[in-house]
Design a protein around this motif. Structure first.
Motif, PDB file in Angstrom:
ATOM      1  N   LEU A   1       0.818  -1.213   0.000  1.00 51.17           N
ATOM      2  CA  LEU A   1       0.000   0.000   0.000  1.00 51.17           C
ATOM      3  C   LEU A   1       0.851   1.262   0.000  1.00 51.17           C
ATOM      4  N   SER A   2       2.053   1.187   0.542  1.00 53.81           N
ATOM      5  CA  SER A   2       2.909   2.368   0.608  1.00 53.81           C
ATOM      6  C   SER A   2       3.657   2.616  -0.687  1.00 53.81           C
ATOM      7  N   LEU A   3       3.547   1.711  -1.682  1.00 52.09           N
ATOM      8  CA  LEU A   3       4.307   1.864  -2.920  1.00 52.09           C
ATOM      9  C   LEU A   3       3.433   1.883  -4.171  1.00 52.09           C
ATOM     10  N   PHE A   4       2.252   1.268  -4.127  1.00 55.03           N
ATOM     11  CA  PHE A   4       1.403   1.188  -5.299  1.00 55.03           C
ATOM     12  C   PHE A   4       0.006   1.702  -4.968  1.00 55.03           C
ATOM     13  N   LYS A   5      -0.641   2.219  -5.992  1.00 53.86           N
ATOM     14  CA  LYS A   5      -2.042   2.586  -5.860  1.00 53.86           C
ATOM     15  C   LYS A   5      -2.889   1.359  -6.179  1.00 53.86           C
ATOM     16  N   PHE A   6      -3.642   0.895  -5.191  1.00 51.57           N
ATOM     17  CA  PHE A   6      -4.417  -0.327  -5.361  1.00 51.57           C
ATOM     18  C   PHE A   6      -5.622  -0.069  -6.260  1.00 51.57           C
ATOM     19  N   PRO A   7      -5.900  -0.991  -7.197  1.00 50.81           N
ATOM     20  CA  PRO A   7      -7.127  -0.881  -7.981  1.00 50.81           C
ATOM     21  C   PRO A   7      -8.353  -1.013  -7.077  1.00 50.81           C
ATOM     22  N   VAL A   8      -9.426  -0.392  -7.487  1.00 49.07           N
ATOM     23  CA  VAL A   8     -10.647  -0.399  -6.671  1.00 49.07           C
ATOM     24  C   VAL A   8     -11.174  -1.814  -6.504  1.00 49.07           C
ATOM     25  N   ASN A   9     -11.145  -2.613  -7.583  1.00 47.51           N
ATOM     26  CA  ASN A   9     -11.707  -3.967  -7.488  1.00 47.51           C
ATOM     27  C   ASN A   9     -10.881  -4.845  -6.545  1.00 47.51           C
ATOM     28  N   VAL A  10      -9.557  -4.624  -6.489  1.00 46.08           N
ATOM     29  CA  VAL A  10      -8.722  -5.400  -5.567  1.00 46.08           C
ATOM     30  C   VAL A  10      -9.021  -5.002  -4.126  1.00 46.08           C
ATOM     31  N   SER A  11      -9.191  -3.711  -3.866  1.00 43.16           N
ATOM     32  CA  SER A  11      -9.520  -3.254  -2.510  1.00 43.16           C
ATOM     33  C   SER A  11     -10.848  -3.829  -2.048  1.00 43.16           C
ATOM     34  N   LEU A  12     -11.851  -3.819  -2.939  1.00 40.94           N
ATOM     35  CA  LEU A  12     -13.159  -4.377  -2.578  1.00 40.94           C
ATOM     36  C   LEU A  12     -13.071  -5.875  -2.336  1.00 40.94           C
ATOM     37  N   ARG A  13     -12.235  -6.562  -3.141  1.00 45.61           N
ATOM     38  CA  ARG A  13     -12.069  -8.008  -2.970  1.00 45.61           C
ATOM     39  C   ARG A  13     -11.463  -8.339  -1.601  1.00 45.61           C
ATOM     40  N   ILE A  14     -10.450  -7.593  -1.189  1.00 51.40           N
ATOM     41  CA  ILE A  14      -9.806  -7.839   0.101  1.00 51.40           C
ATOM     42  C   ILE A  14     -10.768  -7.537   1.241  1.00 51.40           C
ATOM     43  N   GLU A  15     -11.519  -6.453   1.138  1.00 53.51           N
ATOM     44  CA  GLU A  15     -12.490  -6.125   2.184  1.00 53.51           C
ATOM     45  C   GLU A  15     -13.597  -7.164   2.256  1.00 53.51           C
ATOM     46  N   GLN A  16     -13.943  -7.761   1.113  1.00 50.69           N
ATOM     47  CA  GLN A  16     -14.931  -8.845   1.122  1.00 50.69           C
ATOM     48  C   GLN A  16     -14.415 -10.050   1.910  1.00 50.69           C
ATOM     49  N   ILE A  17     -13.127 -10.381   1.730  1.00 55.34           N
ATOM     50  CA  ILE A  17     -12.537 -11.489   2.495  1.00 55.34           C
ATOM     51  C   ILE A  17     -12.532 -11.171   3.982  1.00 55.34           C
ATOM     52  N   GLN A  18     -12.218  -9.914   4.329  1.00 55.59           N
ATOM     53  CA  GLN A  18     -12.208  -9.521   5.736  1.00 55.59           C
ATOM     54  C   GLN A  18     -13.605  -9.614   6.343  1.00 55.59           C
ATOM     55  N   ARG A  19     -14.612  -9.130   5.627  1.00 58.08           N
ATOM     56  CA  ARG A  19     -15.999  -9.185   6.153  1.00 58.08           C
ATOM     57  C   ARG A  19     -16.459 -10.627   6.338  1.00 58.08           C
ATOM     58  N   ARG A  20     -16.163 -11.468   5.349  1.00 52.98           N
ATOM     59  CA  ARG A  20     -16.597 -12.858   5.425  1.00 52.98           C
ATOM     60  C   ARG A  20     -15.970 -13.576   6.615  1.00 52.98           C
ATOM     61  N   PHE A  21     -14.701 -13.286   6.875  1.00 50.12           N
ATOM     62  CA  PHE A  21     -14.028 -13.935   8.005  1.00 50.12           C
ATOM     63  C   PHE A  21     -14.530 -13.393   9.340  1.00 50.12           C
ATOM     64  N   LEU A  22     -14.758 -12.083   9.428  1.00 50.09           N
ATOM     65  CA  LEU A  22     -15.174 -11.477  10.693  1.00 50.09           C
ATOM     66  C   LEU A  22     -16.567 -11.907  11.099  1.00 50.09           C
ATOM     67  N   TRP A  23     -17.505 -11.944  10.141  1.00 47.32           N
ATOM     68  CA  TRP A  23     -18.900 -12.231  10.481  1.00 47.32           C
ATOM     69  C   TRP A  23     -19.283 -13.682  10.240  1.00 47.32           C
ATOM     70  N   SER A  24     -18.354 -14.551   9.870  1.00 47.43           N
ATOM     71  CA  SER A  24     -18.704 -15.932   9.572  1.00 47.43           C
ATOM     72  C   SER A  24     -19.225 -16.624  10.810  1.00 47.43           C
ATOM     73  N   GLY A  25     -20.214 -17.502  10.598  1.00 48.18           N
ATOM     74  CA  GLY A  25     -20.794 -18.245  11.709  1.00 48.18           C
ATOM     75  C   GLY A  25     -20.197 -19.623  11.817  1.00 48.18           C
ATOM     76  N   SER A  26     -20.940 -20.556  12.421  1.00 45.50           N
ATOM     77  CA  SER A  26     -20.467 -21.929  12.577  1.00 45.50           C
ATOM     78  C   SER A  26     -20.634 -22.670  11.256  1.00 45.50           C
ATOM     79  N   ASP A  27     -20.327 -23.972  11.276  1.00 44.21           N
ATOM     80  CA  ASP A  27     -20.382 -24.751  10.036  1.00 44.21           C
ATOM     81  C   ASP A  27     -21.782 -24.827   9.454  1.00 44.21           C
TER      82      ASP A  27
END
Length: 522
Positions: free
Chosen positions: A408-434
């Motif tokens: 992040l300190s060297l490249f400008k991240f594309p918008v779709n990549v930023s949204l993709r990473i935030e999607q992974i973070q949301r899925r992991f944070l709010w994921s429930g049981s099996d």
């Protein structure tokens, strides 16, 4: 590739160990493990003893694999020096005799490596012999226990086993506690005192903490810096060896510090010689250097001679194993010849340097796939069931702190990549049981608010990226004498060290100039 990784993570599939081979595909010098079975956890509950076996192939470049439910031996476990072995009588003397019995000559690292392997072999034989003695001892104890049980049942045991159990219960019972000078003896009082003690132990009051600006950090003086390159002293080596915990292992040989501490009188001379040879050779990398040279055989030979003179004058060795030659606009035959003369490894662009792309033109979408895959591995689905929501929050934040900050300190991240990473973070944070899909409790925008303002303190990637890139805009305006500022200013037509441009003549120069001015105003 990303869709396949999502499928694996979503269904929590398991990759079984591969027996009798390391790779399933080969072509020339290239090796990889492309073929494998992915098993669901439910299937493993039914068939526990299963593994993948690789078959020998002759015609195809792929290796056939077989899913075998039979039990497989994975070979002997790696050697680990057990601290308990030192409690055996005369063990330290035995280790010393094994060490000095090795009559190997050569550099200290070769001698130490050979001696460790010899001691490991002798220890393994000693362990096997000790196991036989333990089996005999165990059999004798079992026979003795049967005799004691028979004696107890016959009425000559003096009280029986029930009394022993009762005695243990009375011994483990807390009869009373001293709480701030008061003796508490009731069962309810003792229980409440224990709960209060541990509640206060693992909690803290709101206290004022010093800010980083208020703390004066210690720094090394010029005299102390010069001492960093002095020869190693015996006292500091011994202090380093004996100050570490005994169960700490310095490498993959399996010998922990307890071995070196117990046998220091024997291994001391070899260890000191190793440090002395290391200091004299001094093969540490100081700085990475980028050299440019025209494709001329005479200049290549002069470059080789210059590097050799540098070694003779400074005593520092150039690490040619890590050196790379990147040839541009010359034939492959000439490039191989130059690499052979210099002793470098031949490489080609695009490549990577310190994890960053080197020689890449436009940063396309495929550049970010390895970064996204690393984040997916860090936030794998199976980990969510092992940690609480607080633990998930810590892992989500660590993705930014440990993986993304560098990019992040060297490249400008594309918008779709930023949204993709935030999607992974949301899925992991709010994921429930099996068997239950997680539901977001609040909006992601509120989650990313600072903790002081009621959020969870997760940074938005787009804003964090812009903040880190502004550092370069500030440095461009402040570091007028820096080489990189002069290069950019000369190439894009900027006034040296300023955010203003005089003559835009390079490709995309106007776009870069506008971006600089926009960032400077921000």
């Amino acid at each position: 590739m990303r869709a396949f990784a999502d499928f694996i993570a979503e269904h929590e599939l398991v990759d079984l160990p591969l027996a009798s081979a390391f790779f399933t595909w080969s072509r020339g010098e290239s090796r990889s493990r492309l073929d494998h079975f992915s098993i669901s956890p439910g299937w493993l509950d039914l068939v526990t003893e299963v593994f993948q076996r690789a078959w020998v192939h002759s015609e195809s470049d792929h290796c056939p694999i077989l899913l075998d439910p039979r039990l497989e031996s994975w070979g002997p476990p790696p050697f680990i020096f057990k601290i308990a072995w030192l409690s055996s009588p005369h063990m330290e003397d035995r280790l010393g005799e094994w060490w000095v019995s090795c009559l190997v000559e050569g550099p200290a690292d070769v001698v130490i490596g050979h001696n460790l392997r010899f001691v490991m072999k002798e220890l393994e034989e000693w362990v096997e012999e000790s196991k036989k003695q333990l089996v005999e001892r165990k059999q004798w104890l079992e026979n003795r226990m049967e005799e004691l049980v028979a004696l107890d049942e016959s009425g000559f045991g003096g009280g029986g086993g029930v009394g022993g159990v009762g005695a243990r219960r009375r011994r483990n019972r807390i009869e009373a506690l001293n709480v701030d000078g008061l003796i508490v003896s009731s069962e309810e009082g003792v229980s409440a005192a224990v709960v209060d003690f541990f509640s206060s132990l693992y909690s803290f009051d709101n206290i004022s903490r010093p800010l980083p600006e208020e703390v004066e950090f210690n720094s090394l003086s010029l005299e102390e810096c010069s001492k960093l390159e002095r020869p190693f002293e015996i006292e500091e080596i011994e202090k380093g060896v004996f100050s570490l915990a005994k169960d700490k292992a310095p490498g993959l040989d399996g010998f922990c510090l307890a071995f070196f501490q117990a046998c220091w009188s024997v291994v001391k001379n070899d260890i000191l010689r190793f440090f002395r040879e290391f200091h004299e050779g001094m093969s540490l990398d100081r700085d990475d250097t980028l050299l440019f040279c025209a494709p001329d055989i005479v200049k290549i030979m002069n470059l080789k001679a210059t590097l050799r003179c540098y070694e003779l004058i400074t005593g520092q060795r150039s690490n040619f194993q890590k050196s790379r030659l990147y040839a541009l606009n010359i034939s492959a035959k000439e490039a191989c010849n130059f690499a052979k003369i210099l002793g470098f490894k031949l490489d080609s662009l695009p490549s990577s340097y310190l994890g960053l792309p080197l020689g890449v033109g436009r940063l396309n979408k495929s550049l970010w796939d390895p970064i996204v895959e690393r984040i997916e591995r860090r936030l794998e689905t199976w980990k969510r069931n092992l940690v609480s929501k607080g633990g998930r929050l810590t892992l989500v934040k660590s993705v930014l702190d440990n993986i993304l900050v560098y990019y992040l300190s060297l490249f400008k991240f594309p918008v779709n990549v930023s949204l993709r990473i935030e999607q992974i973070q949301r899925r992991f944070l709010w994921s429930g049981s099996d068997d239950k899909k997680g539901i977001p409790l609040v909006k992601w925008e509120k989650v990313c608010i600072s903790i002081k303002n009621g959020g969870l303190g997760i940074r938005r990637i787009k804003g964090f990226n812009q903040a880190l890139l502004c550092k370069w805009l500030w440095r461009f305006g402040e570091e007028e004498s820096s080489l990189w500022v002069k290069v950019i200013g000369s190439y894009y037509g900027f006034l040296s060290g300023k955010w203003e441009y005089d003559n835009i003549f390079a490709k995309n120069g106007l776009t870069v100039a506008r971006h600089f001015k926009h960032g400077a105003r921000a």
